[in-house]
Write a protein that holds these residues in place. Sequence first.
Motif, short mmCIF file in Angstrom:
data_model
loop_
_atom_site.label_atom_id
_atom_site.label_comp_id
_atom_site.label_asym_id
_atom_site.label_seq_id
_atom_site.Cartn_x
_atom_site.Cartn_y
_atom_site.Cartn_z
N PRO A 279 8.66 0.19 1.93
CA PRO A 279 7.59 -0.03 0.96
C PRO A 279 7.19 1.22 0.16
O PRO A 279 7.20 2.34 0.65
CB PRO A 279 6.42 -0.50 1.82
CG PRO A 279 7.03 -1.00 3.07
CD PRO A 279 8.22 -0.12 3.30
N LEU A 280 6.86 0.97 -1.09
CA LEU A 280 6.25 1.96 -1.98
C LEU A 280 4.96 1.34 -2.46
O LEU A 280 4.86 0.10 -2.49
CB LEU A 280 7.13 2.18 -3.22
CG LEU A 280 8.51 2.76 -3.07
CD1 LEU A 280 9.25 2.69 -4.41
CD2 LEU A 280 8.40 4.20 -2.60
N GLU A 281 4.00 2.13 -2.90
CA GLU A 281 2.76 1.54 -3.41
C GLU A 281 3.09 0.79 -4.70
O GLU A 281 3.53 1.39 -5.69
CB GLU A 281 1.73 2.64 -3.67
CG GLU A 281 0.41 2.05 -4.05
CD GLU A 281 -0.78 2.92 -3.67
OE1 GLU A 281 -0.57 4.08 -3.26
OE2 GLU A 281 -1.90 2.42 -3.79
N GLY A 282 2.93 -0.51 -4.66
CA GLY A 282 3.29 -1.33 -5.82
C GLY A 282 3.51 -2.77 -5.40
O GLY A 282 2.92 -3.22 -4.42
N TYR A 283 4.41 -3.44 -6.10
CA TYR A 283 4.66 -4.86 -5.80
C TYR A 283 6.06 -5.06 -5.26
O TYR A 283 7.02 -4.45 -5.75
CB TYR A 283 4.50 -5.70 -7.07
CG TYR A 283 3.05 -5.96 -7.39
CD1 TYR A 283 2.42 -7.11 -6.95
CD2 TYR A 283 2.32 -5.03 -8.13
CE1 TYR A 283 1.07 -7.35 -7.23
CE2 TYR A 283 0.98 -5.24 -8.42
CZ TYR A 283 0.37 -6.41 -7.96
OH TYR A 283 -0.95 -6.63 -8.25
N THR A 284 6.16 -5.93 -4.26
CA THR A 284 7.49 -6.30 -3.79
C THR A 284 7.75 -7.76 -4.11
O THR A 284 6.87 -8.61 -3.97
CB THR A 284 7.68 -5.99 -2.28
OG1 THR A 284 8.92 -6.55 -1.85
CG2 THR A 284 6.58 -6.57 -1.42
N GLY B 296 0.83 -1.20 0.00
CA GLY B 296 0.00 0.00 0.00
C GLY B 296 0.86 1.25 0.00
O GLY B 296 2.06 1.18 -0.30
N PRO B 297 0.29 2.40 0.38
CA PRO B 297 1.04 3.66 0.31
C PRO B 297 2.31 3.66 1.18
O PRO B 297 2.41 2.92 2.16
CB PRO B 297 0.04 4.69 0.83
CG PRO B 297 -1.29 4.06 0.66
CD PRO B 297 -1.09 2.58 0.78
N GLN B 298 3.23 4.52 0.77
CA GLN B 298 4.51 4.69 1.45
C GLN B 298 4.32 5.07 2.92
O GLN B 298 3.39 5.80 3.26
CB GLN B 298 5.22 5.84 0.74
CG GLN B 298 6.68 5.92 0.96
CD GLN B 298 7.31 6.91 -0.01
OE1 GLN B 298 6.71 7.28 -1.01
NE2 GLN B 298 8.49 7.34 0.29
#
Length: 439
Positions: free
Chosen positions: A359-364, A349-351
């Motif tokens: 984390p950044l909003e996107g995929y890890t 989800g959001p940073q």
Amino acid sequence: MAQKSLLSGWGRFPKVTCNLIRPRLEQDMRRAIEHPSLIPRGNGRSYGDAALNPLGVLSSLQTDRLRSFDPESGILACEAGLLLADLIAFALPRGFFPPVVPGTKFVTVGGMIAADIHGKNHHGAGTFCRHVVSLTLLTADGTIQRCGPDENAALFQATCGGMGLTGMILDAAIRLVPVETAYLRQETLRATSLDDAMALCEASSGWRYGVAWIDCLARGRRLGRSIIYRAEHATKSEVGGDPFGVPPRPVRRIPIDFPAWTLNRWSVSSFNALYYARARVGTSIVDYDRYFFPLDALLGWNRLYGRPGFVQYQCVIPRAESPAALRRLLERLSSAGSSSFLSVLKLCGPQAAGLLSFPLEGYTLALDFPANTANFNLMLELDRIVLEHGGRLYLAKDSRMSATMFRQTYPRLASFQAIRHQIDPTRKFSSLLSERLDL
Ligand SMILES: Cc1cc2nc3c(=O)[nH]c(=O)nc-3n(C[C@H](O)[C@H](O)[C@H](O)COP(=O)(O)OP(=O)(O)OC[C@H]3O[C@@H](n4cnc5c(N)ncnc54)[C@H](O)[C@@H]3O)c2cc1C
């Protein structure tokens, strides 16, 4: 007071002899601060060199007392050396669970704050530090500072995800979440390709927890095939019987270092094919230990990679760039035939507010590689893909990123450095990681 000890992170790469200090009481901790150079250490579950400093490693493990718990608010206060396993053992029978947990329960509260860890619920709950109400920090000049989201907030934001570089976290208060049972209702899904896996991750974003195991050796039409596990805390009526009674899980121990060749292209692709085919698609009720911490049942599993150890490569890619970047990463991995046998894909989800939070909003995507020259070269290629798509690597897993890549990918670094310089101008708190990254 200090004892020479050969230490490493969970990846067992690198291994370094360090002066280890293990204070029991706050006054011993204050005395230890007089040491010229130090890094805090929890339970050593970060993978690389974040908790290593040959001159001084300050362990929190002996300061693990529970301070208080308020069942009305769910706020638990404890010393930073408390293990997550012990926190759960206390809170769960009282109907509470930690708001965010990593993939192992053998981490400390201090370690979870310093890495600002994320869990399978990052898309909804954010990182661990979002649920920290306040903490106390022993800083380089020997003073104790209290901080939280509304108090001394700049120091709090630097400490959350700050990898121990702002000082030693002594205590923390965390808001736990109420649960009815110790179980989860898990739904298992099979995705036949990367597009399918990402579509299922998106479709699962309304679920509290979600994670995908991804077969990094599959090629062609099967590239990115995955097993997706999404879950909700189960209700009493779904579980029946004693809602908090969890039968003990058989635990095995890896007794020796395996030969370094054990995990190779063939053994890993056979394991992956079997894992994919055998996954039981459908709904089941599983206890929290099996859902969140499956690997904890195999003590010392890091020895499977042999004496040279291994590196975990965890990147996060912004959402818009994820389809292209993940495809490129997986194509490179499958063509290299590299043996990453535990590969995990998660939607973030959001940073977070932490200045160095990952984390950044996107995929890890998280990949494990045996530590050898071929894999180090491969990871340099992966770095270029991650950079080209605006992604970055997770400090808690890292042992090899360059200072240049770090600077390019953590835009709030200057703000972090300014706060660090204010409270620790001589950089008493430093680690092999901070030196390598010129942090
Ligand atoms: C099997 C496995 C699964 C994992 N899954 C996840 C996951 O899903 N999500 C995720 O985010 N992470 C995950 N991790 C990484 C792990 O959660 C973090 O590295 C965590 O920081 C480890 O905690 P620790 O107590 O072992 O800290 P250590 O590894 O000892 O230290 C980690 C960092 O925290 C600092 N630190 C430790 N204690 C203190 C303190 N008291 N004060 C100040 N700084 C301190 C250290 O200086 C160091 O920089 C996983 C690790 C393993 C081994």
